[in-house]
Scaffold this motif. Sequence first.
Motif, PDB file in Angstrom:
ATOM      1  N   GLU A  14       5.493   9.640   4.659  1.00  0.00           N
ATOM      2  CA  GLU A  14       4.580  10.772   4.786  1.00  0.00           C
ATOM      3  C   GLU A  14       3.375  10.661   3.875  1.00  0.00           C
ATOM      4  OE1 GLU A  14       6.920  14.217   4.056  1.00  0.00           O
ATOM      5  OE2 GLU A  14       7.950  14.153   5.997  1.00  0.00           O
ATOM      6  N   ASP A  15       3.307   9.628   3.053  1.00  0.00           N
ATOM      7  CA  ASP A  15       2.165   9.447   2.149  1.00  0.00           C
ATOM      8  C   ASP A  15       1.004   8.847   2.941  1.00  0.00           C
ATOM      9  OD1 ASP A  15       0.376   8.918   0.133  1.00  0.00           O
ATOM     10  OD2 ASP A  15       1.891   8.171  -1.262  1.00  0.00           O
ATOM     11  N   PRO A  16      -0.102   9.564   3.125  1.00  0.00           N
ATOM     12  CA  PRO A  16      -1.211   9.014   3.922  1.00  0.00           C
ATOM     13  C   PRO A  16      -1.932   7.855   3.251  1.00  0.00           C
ATOM     14  CG  PRO A  16      -1.859  11.092   2.903  1.00  0.00           C
ATOM     15  CD  PRO A  16      -0.398  10.914   2.611  1.00  0.00           C
ATOM     16  N   ARG A  17      -1.715   7.629   1.963  1.00  0.00           N
ATOM     17  CA  ARG A  17      -2.386   6.532   1.264  1.00  0.00           C
ATOM     18  C   ARG A  17      -1.715   5.193   1.506  1.00  0.00           C
ATOM     19  NH1 ARG A  17      -1.527   9.004  -4.566  1.00  0.00           N
ATOM     20  NH2 ARG A  17       0.558   8.962  -3.645  1.00  0.00           N
ATOM     21  N   VAL A  18      -0.494   5.186   2.031  1.00  0.00           N
ATOM     22  CA  VAL A  18       0.303   3.963   2.150  1.00  0.00           C
ATOM     23  C   VAL A  18      -0.006   3.275   3.466  1.00  0.00           C
ATOM     24  CG1 VAL A  18       2.626   3.017   2.182  1.00  0.00           C
ATOM     25  CG2 VAL A  18       2.096   4.972   0.714  1.00  0.00           C
ATOM     26  N   GLY A  19      -0.498   2.035   3.393  1.00  0.00           N
ATOM     27  CA  GLY A  19      -0.693   1.226   4.584  1.00  0.00           C
ATOM     28  C   GLY A  19       0.599   0.566   5.022  1.00  0.00           C
ATOM     29  N   HIS A  20       0.542  -0.159   6.144  1.00  0.00           N
ATOM     30  CA  HIS A  20       1.781  -0.716   6.695  1.00  0.00           C
ATOM     31  C   HIS A  20       2.370  -1.798   5.794  1.00  0.00           C
ATOM     32  CE1 HIS A  20      -1.263  -3.600   8.103  1.00  0.00           C
ATOM     33  NE2 HIS A  20      -0.291  -4.466   8.260  1.00  0.00           N
ATOM     34  N   GLU A  21       1.531  -2.613   5.149  1.00  0.00           N
ATOM     35  CA  GLU A  21       2.074  -3.659   4.284  1.00  0.00           C
ATOM     36  C   GLU A  21       2.566  -3.077   2.960  1.00  0.00           C
ATOM     37  OE1 GLU A  21      -0.846  -6.828   4.028  1.00  0.00           O
ATOM     38  OE2 GLU A  21       0.392  -7.960   5.438  1.00  0.00           O
ATOM     39  N   THR A  22       1.824  -2.136   2.398  1.00  0.00           N
ATOM     40  CA  THR A  22       2.292  -1.481   1.174  1.00  0.00           C
ATOM     41  C   THR A  22       3.571  -0.705   1.435  1.00  0.00           C
ATOM     42  OG1 THR A  22      -0.006  -1.302   0.437  1.00  0.00           O
ATOM     43  CG2 THR A  22       1.629   0.038  -0.712  1.00  0.00           C
ATOM     44  N   ARG A  23       3.680  -0.101   2.617  1.00  0.00           N
ATOM     45  CA  ARG A  23       4.916   0.619   2.958  1.00  0.00           C
ATOM     46  C   ARG A  23       6.102  -0.350   2.995  1.00  0.00           C
ATOM     47  NH1 ARG A  23       3.456   2.367   7.603  1.00  0.00           N
ATOM     48  NH2 ARG A  23       2.534   4.281   6.786  1.00  0.00           N
ATOM     49  N   GLU A  24       5.889  -1.536   3.524  1.00  0.00           N
ATOM     50  CA  GLU A  24       6.970  -2.525   3.553  1.00  0.00           C
ATOM     51  C   GLU A  24       7.375  -2.930   2.139  1.00  0.00           C
ATOM     52  OE1 GLU A  24       7.995  -6.789   5.780  1.00  0.00           O
ATOM     53  OE2 GLU A  24       6.026  -5.834   5.995  1.00  0.00           O
ATOM     54  N   LEU A  25       6.400  -3.068   1.243  1.00  0.00           N
ATOM     55  CA  LEU A  25       6.702  -3.405  -0.146  1.00  0.00           C
ATOM     56  C   LEU A  25       7.489  -2.285  -0.814  1.00  0.00           C
ATOM     57  CD1 LEU A  25       6.351  -5.131  -2.718  1.00  0.00           C
ATOM     58  CD2 LEU A  25       4.134  -3.998  -3.041  1.00  0.00           C
ATOM     59  N   LEU A  26       7.064  -1.043  -0.647  1.00  0.00           N
ATOM     60  CA  LEU A  26       7.758   0.083  -1.263  1.00  0.00           C
ATOM     61  C   LEU A  26       9.178   0.225  -0.735  1.00  0.00           C
ATOM     62  CD1 LEU A  26       4.873   2.723  -1.185  1.00  0.00           C
ATOM     63  CD2 LEU A  26       5.750   1.532  -3.196  1.00  0.00           C
ATOM     64  N   LEU A  27       9.364   0.033   0.565  1.00  0.00           N
ATOM     65  CA  LEU A  27      10.705   0.145   1.127  1.00  0.00           C
ATOM     66  C   LEU A  27      11.603  -0.988   0.646  1.00  0.00           C
ATOM     67  CD1 LEU A  27       9.849   1.195   4.806  1.00  0.00           C
ATOM     68  CD2 LEU A  27      10.708   2.644   2.952  1.00  0.00           C
ATOM     69  N   ALA A  28      11.023  -2.189   0.469  1.00  0.00           N
ATOM     70  CA  ALA A  28      11.828  -3.302  -0.034  1.00  0.00           C
ATOM     71  C   ALA A  28      12.280  -3.035  -1.467  1.00  0.00           C
ATOM     72  CB  ALA A  28      11.019  -4.601   0.042  1.00  0.00           C
ATOM     73  N   VAL A  29      11.405  -2.497  -2.300  1.00  0.00           N
ATOM     74  CA  VAL A  29      11.796  -2.177  -3.675  1.00  0.00           C
ATOM     75  C   VAL A  29      12.815  -1.042  -3.684  1.00  0.00           C
ATOM     76  CG1 VAL A  29      10.954  -1.414  -5.923  1.00  0.00           C
ATOM     77  CG2 VAL A  29       9.593  -3.010  -4.571  1.00  0.00           C
ATOM     78  N   ALA A  30      12.623  -0.042  -2.816  1.00  0.00           N
ATOM     79  CA  ALA A  30      13.579   1.063  -2.745  1.00  0.00           C
ATOM     80  C   ALA A  30      14.950   0.568  -2.294  1.00  0.00           C
ATOM     81  CB  ALA A  30      13.064   2.134  -1.785  1.00  0.00           C
ATOM     82  N   TYR A  31      14.981  -0.342  -1.348  1.00  0.00           N
ATOM     83  CA  TYR A  31      16.257  -0.934  -0.918  1.00  0.00           C
ATOM     84  C   TYR A  31      16.906  -1.693  -2.068  1.00  0.00           C
ATOM     85  CZ  TYR A  31      19.236  -4.629   0.912  1.00  0.00           C
ATOM     86  OH  TYR A  31      20.269  -5.510   1.104  1.00  0.00           O
ATOM     87  N   ALA A  32      16.101  -2.472  -2.792  1.00  0.00           N
ATOM     88  CA  ALA A  32      16.661  -3.260  -3.891  1.00  0.00           C
ATOM     89  C   ALA A  32      17.212  -2.368  -4.996  1.00  0.00           C
ATOM     90  CB  ALA A  32      15.595  -4.210  -4.439  1.00  0.00           C
ATOM     91  N   VAL A  33      16.641  -1.192  -5.188  1.00  0.00           N
ATOM     92  CA  VAL A  33      17.079  -0.299  -6.256  1.00  0.00           C
ATOM     93  C   VAL A  33      18.345   0.456  -5.861  1.00  0.00           C
ATOM     94  CG1 VAL A  33      16.456   1.747  -7.591  1.00  0.00           C
ATOM     95  CG2 VAL A  33      14.768  -0.060  -7.222  1.00  0.00           C
ATOM     96  N   ASP A  34      18.389   0.979  -4.629  1.00  0.00           N
ATOM     97  CA  ASP A  34      19.442   1.921  -4.251  1.00  0.00           C
ATOM     98  C   ASP A  34      20.540   1.338  -3.367  1.00  0.00           C
ATOM     99  OD1 ASP A  34      18.181   3.892  -5.663  1.00  0.00           O
ATOM    100  OD2 ASP A  34      17.098   4.695  -3.948  1.00  0.00           O
TER     101      ASP A  34
END
Length: 282
Positions: free
Chosen positions: A30-50
Amino acid sequence: MTKLSSVKPPTSDHDRPHRSFAELVQAIYEDPRVGHETRELLLAVAYAVDLAKREDDVSPLRIARRKLGVEHGRQARYDRLIADDAPRYELPWQAQERCGLGPACEAPRLRPYRPRPYKPRKEPAPPDVPVLKDEAVARRLPPPIVHVPPGYTPPRDWRTEDGVCGAGSHHRVLEKDPRTGWVTAHWFCKRHKDHAERVAEQVRAQNETAPEPIPNRGGLLPCYFNADWERVYRHYRPGWEPPVYGLCADDWPTPDQAPTLSRSRLRLIPGADPLEEARRER
């Protein structure tokens, strides 16, 4: 924010993330600042953390680096995505330097614009020049007829209506906003070089007192995860310097607010060194 824990899974409520994985994913999408590649990076880090299986002496950033794979042979996509997320200010496309002609000249127009049609040569065509032969043949043909659909509206004469020159530009003058430091470019053609010099002199004092520009790129990883991001950014983007407004995009003032300088609120990732692990992967 979600805390990066690299050695053991959280064992107490104090060590657990402030938001659940589902809430974190929802916030990222839901963050409008996040592009598709940055979203993939954030989700990968979130997966690695949780969600990822814990490994001894392995940082979540190393797990995210593995999951994002490689590109262009053996270059890790993680490296490029981290470098792209470094907080910085980038000139807009309209203000970037051009190798050829720039945008339309914005100097004032002195007379209405009239398109100049092609005028064929009137001298006799030499027999050994085929191009002039073609022109001689074209002069004997009737004028062309342009068919348009009903209700056709000719294009707007923006040069005359807006009162601008409109020719291709060669000279660029940069103007800095006194509140945000953001740059606006003014372009002028060769014929209006003196006008460009006059505008440059008018904005000189304003540019000298303008603040450091507020970043307009990157700074999204610190919005969701706590880590020593300054060290990470310096490693993956050589020559980068942190902005005075902080690393987290949430802390940057908006154009409607007065600039408030603040340092970032970052903490070091506990456990293994993510930069050392990145070197081992290479």
